[in-house]
Structures are given as C-alpha cells and as structure tokens.
Scaffold this motif. Structure first.
Motif, short mmCIF file in Angstrom:
data_model
loop_
_atom_site.label_atom_id
_atom_site.label_comp_id
_atom_site.label_asym_id
_atom_site.label_seq_id
_atom_site.Cartn_x
_atom_site.Cartn_y
_atom_site.Cartn_z
N MET A 95 31.49 41.97 38.04
CA MET A 95 31.96 41.95 39.43
C MET A 95 31.20 40.87 40.20
O MET A 95 30.00 41.00 40.43
N ASN A 109 29.77 38.87 43.22
CA ASN A 109 29.40 39.16 44.59
C ASN A 109 29.32 37.87 45.41
O ASN A 109 29.17 37.92 46.62
N LYS A 147 41.02 39.57 45.44
CA LYS A 147 41.07 40.58 44.38
C LYS A 147 40.57 39.98 43.06
O LYS A 147 39.76 40.60 42.35
N LYS A 168 36.76 39.26 43.20
CA LYS A 168 35.97 40.50 43.10
C LYS A 168 35.93 41.01 41.66
O LYS A 168 34.93 41.56 41.21
#
Length: 204
Positions: A1, A3, A99, A102
């Motif tokens: 993921m 950041n 999306k 992320k």
C-alpha cells in the motif's frame, strides 16, 4: 500500500513515458492518467453509458466503442459539450488514479499526468517531478513520433502552461536532453530521494 505519490508531468514530447518506464524498471508502480482516461470510457463503463446518453448512439463505433475522432470534433465545435465531458471524466479519472495509487505494492507510486498543473491536481501528490526539454526538442520529437505538422505541435504547446511556469512549480526537475544512461542516472538519484521521503512520512 503506497503512502507516497509522486506526480510526473512535462510538456508534449518531453519524454514522460521514457522516464516512467525507468522508474518501472526499479519496481515502482506507474499510474498513467492517459491510460485511465481510456479505461473509464471502455465498453460497459458508466462513463461510456453517460456519454452515449448525452450525445446519442452516433458517438459509438460499430463495435460499441467510443468514436474518439467524432467526439474530439464535437467538443472542438461546442465548448459547452467540452465542459460537460470534462465534468464527467475528470472525477472518474481522479478517483481511479487515487485508487490505483493506494493499491500500489511499491514503496511509492508514480502518477503520470500530462496536465498536472493545468488541471490543478498537485493536491493529489506528495511531490512533483517535471521532465524538461527545450521547446525545439519538443517540436522535433513530436513531429517525428506522431507524424504531425510543427504547427499542430506548437498549438498543443501553446495550450499548455509555459515551460517557465512548469519549472517554477516543480519540486524536482529531470533534464531529458542527454542519452538514456544519463537519464537512468537521474532517475536512480531521484528514486533514492523518494525512498527517503517514504521513510520519513507518517503512515496513515
């Protein structure tokens, strides 16, 4: 993921794709606004359905895809149609870009947006990276690559923010006037810096 998101931009013919590919070689996820712009109007999407409802079945090709040349002609002749289309597509593209960023498995994601500054999308990224070349290079590269006239390329350059404005708003600049080895070296240095940014940014 991921950041951290880095926004990559630059004028037409500056070499954004080449730079993005070099980051991809280092394992970085690339989120390309141009690719997403095509995905959100693919057959079966809500984007294409709304365009069809707005402009009629004539805006589709025989196999149910968006007739892009016809749509370009339509929005060129009708500014209100262009505004409507931008109002539909920009939020769809933005949502999908965020999306994908992320969900990126790499330490940071590279969001490639040709009109990052023009569309005021800096707020979506943690840092901006501009690929820079002189206007003469933009002209020669794009005319040979796309088989279009210098005037057509100049019109596109004129429709984008100026080189000076773009450089003034960049957090980092990558010069793309040398060979691929020089470019790869610049990317490696930037990559190292972005990994440090990832390490210091608080996790959400």
């Amino acid at each position: 993921m991921s950041n951290v998101v880095i926004g990559l931009t630059g004028g037409i013919g500056s070499g954004k794709t080449t730079v993005a590919n070099l980051f991809a070689e280092l394992g970085i996820t690339i989120v390309d606004a141009d690719i997403i712009a095509r995905e959100v109007v693919a057959p079966g999407t809500i984007g294409l359905k709304q365009i069809q409802q707005q402009f009629g079945n004539g805006i589709l090709t025989a196999d149910g895809e968006l007739n892009r040349p016809q749509l370009r002609e339509l929005i060129f002749e009708q500014p209100t149609a262009r505004e409507w289309l931008n109002g539909l597509l920009h939020p769809l593209i933005r949502t999908e870009m965020l999306k994908q960023c992320k969900a990126a498995p790499s330490p940071y994601a590279l969001m490639v947006v040709p009109l990052l500054f023009e569309n005021k999308l800096e707020s979506l990224v943690d840092a901006t990276l501009v690929v820079d070349v002189p206007p003469a290079t933009q002209l020669s590269r794009t005319t040979s690559r796309d088989g279009v006239s210098e005037q057509q390329v100049q019109n596109i350059i004129n429709s984008q923010i100026s080189r000076e404005q773009r450089l003034a708003r960049a957090d980092r600049v990558i010069e793309n006037q040398g060979d691929i080895a020089q470019l790869r070296q610049q990317v490696a240095l930037l990559h190292h810096g972005y990994l440090e940014l990832v390490a210091t940014k608080p996790k959400l």
